[in-house]
Design a protein around this motif. Structure first.
Motif, PDB file in Angstrom:
ATOM      1  N   GLU A  11       0.814  -1.211   0.000  1.00 63.86           N
ATOM      2  CA  GLU A  11       0.000   0.000   0.000  1.00 63.86           C
ATOM      3  C   GLU A  11       0.850   1.266   0.000  1.00 63.86           C
ATOM      4  OE1 GLU A  11      -2.723  -0.591   3.306  1.00 63.86           O
ATOM      5  OE2 GLU A  11      -4.210  -1.410   1.922  1.00 63.86           O
ATOM      6  N   ALA A  12       2.063   1.160  -0.543  1.00 63.86           N
ATOM      7  CA  ALA A  12       2.947   2.338  -0.609  1.00 63.86           C
ATOM      8  C   ALA A  12       2.307   3.454  -1.427  1.00 63.86           C
ATOM      9  CB  ALA A  12       4.297   1.948  -1.199  1.00 63.86           C
ATOM     10  N   ALA A  13       1.737   3.116  -2.574  1.00 61.40           N
ATOM     11  CA  ALA A  13       1.107   4.137  -3.428  1.00 61.40           C
ATOM     12  C   ALA A  13      -0.095   4.757  -2.734  1.00 61.40           C
ATOM     13  CB  ALA A  13       0.690   3.527  -4.766  1.00 61.40           C
ATOM     14  N   ALA A  14      -0.889   3.923  -2.077  1.00 65.40           N
ATOM     15  CA  ALA A  14      -2.076   4.431  -1.377  1.00 65.40           C
ATOM     16  C   ALA A  14      -1.673   5.368  -0.240  1.00 65.40           C
ATOM     17  CB  ALA A  14      -2.906   3.262  -0.843  1.00 65.40           C
ATOM     18  N   LEU A  15      -0.625   5.013   0.486  1.00 64.76           N
ATOM     19  CA  LEU A  15      -0.129   5.879   1.550  1.00 64.76           C
ATOM     20  C   LEU A  15       0.301   7.233   0.995  1.00 64.76           C
ATOM     21  CD1 LEU A  15       1.156   6.878   4.177  1.00 64.76           C
ATOM     22  CD2 LEU A  15       3.138   5.411   3.681  1.00 64.76           C
ATOM     23  N   LEU A  16       1.092   7.220  -0.083  1.00 57.94           N
ATOM     24  CA  LEU A  16       1.596   8.474  -0.645  1.00 57.94           C
ATOM     25  C   LEU A  16       0.459   9.305  -1.239  1.00 57.94           C
ATOM     26  CD1 LEU A  16       4.929   7.162  -2.167  1.00 57.94           C
ATOM     27  CD2 LEU A  16       4.677   8.694  -0.200  1.00 57.94           C
TER      28      LEU A  16
END
Length: 373
Positions: free
Chosen positions: A66-71
């Protein structure tokens, strides 16, 4: 970092001193301000090439499913839409819409990103990302000690770098990055400069920094490459109309106040920090523009500095954010936020209050300088 702590030193510190650099404390780092003439270093980047140590910048790695969702939640940009190998200019804002920092985010792999923050804000950005990561399947890692960062900037830089790597520099677009080897050193090669010229940034292990600096120096000698300090980097970015945090950007301004509302992507999925405040800021800016960031060119020789008042008709209409002599234009220049009524290029009667004297200035569109493609 407390004010009593000794400044941090980059992996190239001893090399800078051996070259006779004038060093200065910048955001808690001991950094080269200049090696010789600031003007010569500036003009070398505009006409040939300059070599910079930018190892004070703050690298933060974000990984996980979920790196993209976090950013996307933590930043104002649409980071999920960035392709692998590409980069995006974006910002991290407070809940009230104020700018905490402007950033470049590189997508290194499907679930791996590198966020590069300004040195002065790196800890704030790191802390904010860690706090905002709660509930996301992602890890935020402080990688400031994992990288040294060198930059070669100027019209001769593609040829200089090409002589040291077999990476596809021709295929490397602006705001992109790719892994490669430069002079035998593993590097992330990026093309996201801050000088108004073509150029490259090389993220490498600190232990490889000196070898790479010396290889670039040797490869660039015939092309006129010289080492450059932070002083000419500031005049180069000023001529190119690029904002600097703490000058054109701050927590008291939203991206819309700074004329950079385009970086805010309301169309992305889900909520993000500052969305409500930024929607209101966008409406205000559309209905009644706040002060507008403009360029000012001196008619005389006196140099404006940050904080000086911009005046017209006997009243204050704005404030200088950055000012310096322009080696390219041969006259002092400045960026300033001024009332919208006085923001059109060519507006008559605008001056800068320099120690009580109202010096005449011409309002111009930004940037002051644009390189020939």
């Amino acid at each position: 970092m407390s004010s009593t702590a000794a400044p941090r030193r980059t992996a190239l510190d001893a090399l800078h001193r051996s070259l006779g650099a004038t060093m200065t404390d910048f955001a808690g780092w001991d950094m080269p301000l200049r090696y010789g003439s600031e003007r010569d270093e500036h003009l070398a980047v505009r006409t040939k090439a300059g070599l910079f140590d930018l190892s004070h910048m703050g690298e933060i790695t974000v990984t996980g499913p979920e790196a993209a969702a976090l950013l996307d939640y933590a930043l104002v940009g649409n980071i999920a839409s960035v392709g692998v190998g590409r980069a995006r200019y974006t910002m991290i804002c407070q809940a009230d819409g104020g700018i905490l920092d402007d950033l470049i985010v590189y997508r290194l792999a499907d679930t791996e990103y590198m966020v590069v923050a300004n040195a002065s804000n790196a800890q704030i950005v790191l802390d904010s990302l860690i706090e905002r990561a709660e509930g996301f399947d992602a890890v935020v890692r402080d990688d400031r000690d994992a990288y040294a960062l060198l930059a070669v900037q100027g019209p001769e830089s593609p040829g200089i770098l090409a002589s040291l790597t077999d990476a596809d520099l021709d295929g490397l677009k602006y705001y992109a990055g790719l892994p490669g080897t430069v002079a035998g050193v593993p590097a992330l090669i990026a093309r996201t400069g801050y000088t108004g010229e073509d150029g490259f940034e090389l993220f490498v292990a600190p232990g490889d920094a000196e070898k790479l600096w010396e290889a670039l120096t040797e490869a660039g000698a015939q092309a006129g490459l010289i080492p450059c300090g932070l002083s000419c980097r500031d005049t180069l970015r000023l001529e190119a109309g690029m904002p600097l945090y703490g000058h054109e950007l701050s927590t008291s301004l939203t991206p819309f106040d700074a004329g950079l509302g385009r970086v805010v992507k309301f169309e992305k999925d889900g909520d993000f920090v500052g969305r409500t405040a930024l929607e209101a800021a966008a409406e205000r800016a559309a209905a009644q523009p706040p002060r507008v960031l403009v360029g000012l060119v001196a008619e005389g020789r006196r140099v404006p500095r940050a904080g000086y008042s911009v005046v017209a008709d006997g009243r204050v209409i704005g404030e200088i954010t950055s000012g310096a002599p322009s080696p390219t234009l041969g006259r002092p220049i400045a960026m300033a936020y001024v009332d919208a009524a006085h923001s059109a290029p060519g507006t008559a009667g605008v001056g800068v209050d320099i120690r009580g004297s109202h010096e005449p200035y011409e309002v111009v569109a930004l940037p002051f300088y644009k390189r020939q493609k």
